[in-house]
Scaffold this motif. Structure first.
Motif, PDB file in Angstrom:
ATOM      1  N   ASN A  72     -14.225   1.272  10.391  1.00  0.00           N
ATOM      2  CA  ASN A  72     -14.175   2.698  10.638  1.00  0.00           C
ATOM      3  C   ASN A  72     -15.310   3.417  11.810  1.00  0.00           C
ATOM      4  O   ASN A  72     -16.365   3.098  11.424  1.00  0.00           O
ATOM      5  CB  ASN A  72     -13.829   3.647   9.275  1.00  0.00           C
ATOM      6  N   TYR A  73     -14.808   4.039  12.706  1.00  0.00           N
ATOM      7  CA  TYR A  73     -15.676   4.611  13.555  1.00  0.00           C
ATOM      8  C   TYR A  73     -15.363   5.943  13.747  1.00  0.00           C
ATOM      9  O   TYR A  73     -14.368   6.559  13.665  1.00  0.00           O
ATOM     10  CB  TYR A  73     -15.421   3.795  14.909  1.00  0.00           C
ATOM     11  N   GLU A  92     -12.414  12.763  14.200  1.00  0.00           N
ATOM     12  CA  GLU A  92     -11.770  12.061  13.393  1.00  0.00           C
ATOM     13  C   GLU A  92     -12.048  10.536  13.158  1.00  0.00           C
ATOM     14  O   GLU A  92     -12.587   9.980  14.322  1.00  0.00           O
ATOM     15  CB  GLU A  92      -9.926  12.258  13.447  1.00  0.00           C
ATOM     16  N   THR A  93     -11.908   9.843  12.108  1.00  0.00           N
ATOM     17  CA  THR A  93     -12.191   8.274  12.002  1.00  0.00           C
ATOM     18  C   THR A  93     -11.221   7.472  12.795  1.00  0.00           C
ATOM     19  O   THR A  93      -9.868   7.813  12.736  1.00  0.00           O
ATOM     20  CB  THR A  93     -12.201   8.010  10.527  1.00  0.00           C
ATOM     21  N   VAL A  94     -11.483   6.546  13.400  1.00  0.00           N
ATOM     22  CA  VAL A  94     -10.812   5.706  14.067  1.00  0.00           C
ATOM     23  C   VAL A  94     -10.987   4.041  13.441  1.00  0.00           C
ATOM     24  O   VAL A  94     -12.334   3.843  13.610  1.00  0.00           O
ATOM     25  CB  VAL A  94     -10.933   5.566  15.598  1.00  0.00           C
ATOM     26  N   THR A  95     -10.108   3.481  13.161  1.00  0.00           N
ATOM     27  CA  THR A  95     -10.156   2.132  12.631  1.00  0.00           C
ATOM     28  C   THR A  95      -9.997   1.099  13.565  1.00  0.00           C
ATOM     29  O   THR A  95      -9.012   1.079  14.394  1.00  0.00           O
ATOM     30  CB  THR A  95      -9.129   2.056  11.477  1.00  0.00           C
ATOM     31  N   LEU A  96     -10.897   0.245  13.703  1.00  0.00           N
ATOM     32  CA  LEU A  96     -11.044  -0.957  14.747  1.00  0.00           C
ATOM     33  C   LEU A  96     -10.776  -2.139  13.908  1.00  0.00           C
ATOM     34  O   LEU A  96     -11.506  -2.234  13.068  1.00  0.00           O
ATOM     35  CB  LEU A  96     -12.460  -0.787  15.608  1.00  0.00           C
ATOM     36  N   LYS A  97      -9.909  -2.915  14.347  1.00  0.00           N
ATOM     37  CA  LYS A  97      -9.686  -4.257  13.935  1.00  0.00           C
ATOM     38  C   LYS A  97      -9.885  -5.286  15.227  1.00  0.00           C
ATOM     39  O   LYS A  97      -9.345  -5.211  16.298  1.00  0.00           O
ATOM     40  CB  LYS A  97      -8.263  -4.533  13.234  1.00  0.00           C
ATOM     41  N   VAL A  98     -10.935  -5.989  14.787  1.00  0.00           N
ATOM     42  CA  VAL A  98     -11.172  -7.024  15.722  1.00  0.00           C
ATOM     43  C   VAL A  98     -10.449  -8.473  15.763  1.00  0.00           C
ATOM     44  O   VAL A  98     -10.616  -8.700  14.710  1.00  0.00           O
ATOM     45  CB  VAL A  98     -12.816  -7.281  16.004  1.00  0.00           C
TER      46      VAL A  98
END
Length: 929
Positions: free
Chosen positions: A676-677, A691-697
């Motif tokens: 979460n970023y 707001e929180t942005v979720t990053l999936k690498v």
């Protein structure tokens, strides 16, 4: 008042203890006298004895209750003591005095002793200095040390007794008592009295019941070896009442004559003090047997006279002698009432004539131009007056005369001028407007239509004098000046020609002052000004006549207007928005003149809004190795804005944007960057979080590994082979494709990280090259080729086994070198990507660490695997035995071989499958079938 003195008694040491032994009293402190309120401790020093004895104390003849050998004393008295049945001690006289200054001496002194005399002041008494005297003569000035020391006492240091007496002067018939005393008077001391070295009598006192004039003289006394100072006694004889007489040659006493005053007494002492007094004021005084006073008379000598005679026994006063000195008139003084030399027609004038010195009665007469005024003669005690109403004809010269029978005297001439008073003056303005503008010139004109010249004109604003001018000719006068704001008010003028000032009517003037350059200021509840605050613009012209209209502008657009009816400034309020930043000014207007203020700048600070947070990858997806850009931007908010970037609430970094537009943060993606970023914007007015942005690498698939597993040592027609394809790295889902000679056999998709498998029942056509492909949308990866050889019926299996055994023996040396190279290469590859190995499942028994001979080839379970998917040039194929496990379970856990002792059955090094190599491989393999 008795005059006392202290005698210091010095006794010879010889014979001190000639008497019977008796107690001796000592003092602590060892001084006498002492101040009231102090305490003296007395000690009765008795005789040594084996048993203690009771001490008896006495004050005079009275016994005290104290029986100890010490006694604390607080009051004056004569104290003595007795120890047991001893003799009574010599008494000690203690004097507790109320005096503020005392001279303290030791209780007793012997010849040769060092003696301290102490001059002591009572506590709280402030003294500049102290002096010590002996027999009336100054011995020393005492400084801070108030002690006087006699190093070695002798009889010469003894003090001398002084005679105590009432006074040195006695009156004839009074009683005289002389007393001779010595301090610490020894018993049985004899006193003797003398006059002029002649013996008179013995005893401490000498008394004369009625003093005569013959008793005057010097007296002194003797006590033992001491002689007192002489005392002079003077006898005074009372005098009789004196008589005052006056002697003159004329019957009338006139000023300037000589007069003699004589004062006499019938009986007196040889020396008398005479005083002559006039109205209780002493004129002369002298000491003589009689006196004659002679002086020339003046007017001030009139009055009551008397004389006083005093021979020292009280003054005696004569009877009063009254003298009246006749004074001829002097030049009289003529005055006018009122006193002005110019008087107004119709007014009443009083002439007054007075002689300040002449004796009464005096005859006064008034004259104008040498003509006696009718009914003007008068005999007066206080001067004379002549009163009449003035007409113009009364102008002229006046004088008066005075006469008291010793010659007439004339006053100085006084001129009288009858004048016309001024009329009420008229004040006019030029120009005539009641309102004028500041800076214009105004002329005031004042004129009295009637009045004798010269006339003094004065101009006033309120009560302040503006100007004055005396007019000797012409009509009226003017005053001209440039108008200022201070000139508004009420004006009037006065005219005065010496006989009463007249005042004009009041005229009002209102000076209109054009507005000055206004000043605009901001009033904000805080600094800096923030959106939503209530701001007040205040505009004020320091000068300007009301009413004043104020206009408020923002970037030359008028915001509003305000009027100030009674002066002062005006205000304009509004709620701040972001658009209110910019330049402001105001205008002030009155009487057709407008002034514009200077421009002031307002910067409205905007709290940051919630920032927008975006993630931008260098490719189409967030793939490991790509560059990820985090961008944070608040659409509203006054710069500079500080942006902070967070990954799972751990700050990655921060950056400040000074001019808006947000800011970015870049980094290269790894698998650990998933999560979460968010970002944060802060401009010191407010802090906002995005707001929180979720990053999936996403991880691209690695080159898959294809494994072929059969149940026998040699694949034969009818056997079932398991094909397993697995990419050791890669984000699911992963699509796997299986190929036989580049022909797709099967497609399988999985979310698992263990790859996929499927079984194939072998036929003769299944011999050949197999491969698989892994694809997770980030690029397909194809495995190395694995070659499968399928043999015929089972009767040929022994030959195949023999061939396999021969092939195995022939390549053992080559396999050992290949394994060493593999382990070195795998270690290097592991340093580059340790994650490839971490995901491999364990499919080998770690307990089998040595090679073993295989007794029966038919029981072996071969596994075909391309163990070097990272290298395209060389393919290592191995067959291992999966001991103690289900053949299918073992086949499902492929793993790259290590040097941990797996039971290698055979190993063969193959070149990457190209068409040529395949042919070569087939040729090489044929003998072993």
């Amino acid at each position: 008042m008795l005059l006392w003195a202290t005698l210091l008694v010095l006794a010879s040491a010889s014979g001190q203890f000639a008497t019977t032994p008796k107690p001796v009293i000592s003092l602590h402190p060892p001084w006498t006298p002492v101040f009231q309120g102090d305490t003296v401790s007395l000690t009765c020093n008795g005789f040594r004895s084996s048993s203690p004895k009771k001490t008896q104390w006495y004050n005079g003849q009275s016994p005290l209750t104290e029986t100890r050998n010490t006694l604390d004393v607080y009051q004056s008295g004569k104290y003595s003591c007795r120890v047991g049945t001893s003799l009574l001690s010599d008494p000690v006289h203690l004097d507790f005095t109320k005096a503020t200054l005392i001279l303290q001496t030791p209780l007793s002194v012997f010849e040769g002793d060092s003696v301290n005399l102490r001059c002591l002041a009572r506590a709280g008494t402030e003294l500049e200095n102290m002096e010590i005297y002996k027999n009336g003569e100054l011995l020393a000035l005492l400084g801070e040390n108030n002690d006087f020391n006699i190093r070695r006492a002798s009889l010469e240091n003894s003090g001398v007794a002084e005679v105590q007496k009432a006074t040195e002067f006695v009156t004839e018939g009074q009683e005289l008592l002389l007393i001779c005393s010595v301090d610490r008077n020894p018993k049985n001391m004899n006193f003797y009295w003398y006059k002029k070295r002649g013996y008179l009598s013995s005893g401490a006192k000498y008394k004369i019941a009625s003093v005569k004039n013959s008793d005057a003289g010097e007296y002194y006394c003797r006590a033992g070896s001491f002689t007192s100072k002489p005392v002079t006694i003077k006898v005074r004889v009372p005098i009789s009442q004196p008589v005052l007489t006056a002697r003159t040659r004329q019957t009338q006493i006139v000023e300037g004559q000589q007069i003699i005053l004589n004062c006499e007494v019938d009986r007196s002492s040889p020396e008398i003090l005479y005083q002559f007094l006039h109205e209780d004021t002493v004129l002369w005084e002298t000491k003589t047997s009689s006196i004659l006073a002679s002086f020339s008379l003046t007017a001030k000598h009139s009055g009551n006279y008397y004389c006083i005679a005093n021979s020292g026994f009280g003054p005696k006063r004569s009877k009063v002698l009254k003298l009246s000195v006749i004074v001829p008139v002097s030049q009289p003084i003529l005055t006018f009432h009122p006193a002005e030399a110019r008087t107004v027609e119709g007014s009443v004038l009083t002439l007054h004539c007075e002689d300040p010195r002449g004796s009464l009665p005096i005859l006064y007469q008034f004259y104008r131009e040498k003509l006696l005024l009718p009914r003007s003669s008068t005999r007066s005690d206080t001067g004379a007056s002549y009163r009449f109403s003035l007409t113009e004809a009364h102008s002229g010269n006046y004088y008066c005369t005075a006469d008291n029978g010793f010659g007439s005297k004339r006053s100085n001439t006084v001129s009288l001028s009858v004048t016309v008073p001024v009329s009420q003056p008229i004040l006019t303005f030029y120009p005539a407007e009641a309102q004028t503008i500041e800076g214009s010139v105004l002329t005031l004109h004042c004129e009295a239509h009637r009045g004798s010249l010269p006339i003094l004109y004065q101009f006033y604003l309120e009560t302040s004098l503006l100007d004055r001018s005396t007019v000797h000719s012409g009509v009226g006068t003017s005053y001209r000046f440039s108008l200022t704001e201070a000139h508004s008010g009420n004006y009037y003028c006065t005219a005065d020609n010496g006989f009463g000032s007249k005042r004009s009517n009041t005229m009002s003037l209102s000076v209109i002052v054009p507005v000055s350059l206004p000043l605009i200021i901001f009033k904000v509840p805080r600094v800096p000004a923030v959106v939503g605050d209530m701001i007040e613009l205040q505009c004020e012209a320091q000068r300007g006549s009301p009413p004043i209209v104020y206009h408020f502008f923002h970037e030359d657009v008028m915001l509003g207007s305000r009027q100030s009816p009674s002066g002062g400034g005006a205000s304009f309020k509004f709620l701040l928005t972001e658009e209110h930043s910019g330049n402001y000014l105001c205008e002030a207007s009155n009487v057709g003149k407008t002034q514009r203020s200077k421009t002031v700048v307002l910067n409205v600070k905007v709290p940051v809004s919630r920032p927008a947070f975006t993630l931008r990858a260098s490719g189409s997806q967030a793939v490991v190795g790509n560059v990820m850009q985090l961008h944070c931007e608040a659409l509203r908010g006054s710069p500079p804005i500080l942006y902070r970037f967070y990954h799972e609430d751990v700050m990655l970094g921060n950056s400040s944007a000074s001019f808006g537009g947000g800011t970015s943060f870049n980094f290269t993606l790894t698998v650990e960057h998933s999560g979460n970023y968010s970002c944060e914007a802060d401009n010191d007015l407010e802090v906002q979080r995005s707001e929180t942005v979720t990053l999936k690498v996403t991880v691209p698939v690695s080159r898959p590994v294809l494994t072929l597993r059969v149940s026998k040592a040699q694949a034969m027609v009818g056997d079932v082979v398991e094909l397993h394809c697995e990419a050791l790295r890669g984000s699911p889902p992963i699509l796997y494709r299986f190929y036989h000679e580049n022909v797709v056999l099967r497609n399988d998709s999985t979310f698992s990280a263990k790859g996929v498998s499927f079984n194939l029942s072998l036929t003769a056509q299944h011999s050949g090259n197999y491969s698989c492909e892994a694809d997770n949308g980030l690029g397909a990866q194809k495995s190395e080729l694995v070659t499968l050889f399928i043999t015929g019926p089972t009767e040929n299996r022994s030959a195949v086994a023999t061939g396999v055994t021969g092939a195995l023996l022939s390549i053992l040396g080559l396999a050992a070198g290949a394994l060493l190279f593999y382990f070195w290469f795998s270690r290097k590859a592991g340093e580059r990507s340790a994650s490839d190995f971490s995901r491999n499942p364990s499919d080998l028994n770690p307990q089998e660490t040595t090679y073993q001979n295989v007794p029966g080839w038919i029981e072996l379970q071969p596994v075909y695997i391309n163990v070097n998917p990272r290298e395209r040039d060389v393919v290592y194929s191995e067959v291992r035995r999966n001991k103690g496990e289900n053949k299918y379970a073992a086949a499902s856990r492929p793993k790259i071989l290590t040097n941990e002792g797996s039971p290698v059955i055979y190993s063969q090094v193959k070149v990457a499958c190209t068409p040529a190599s395949r042919v070569q491989q087939s040729a090489t393999s044929d003998p072993h079938r």
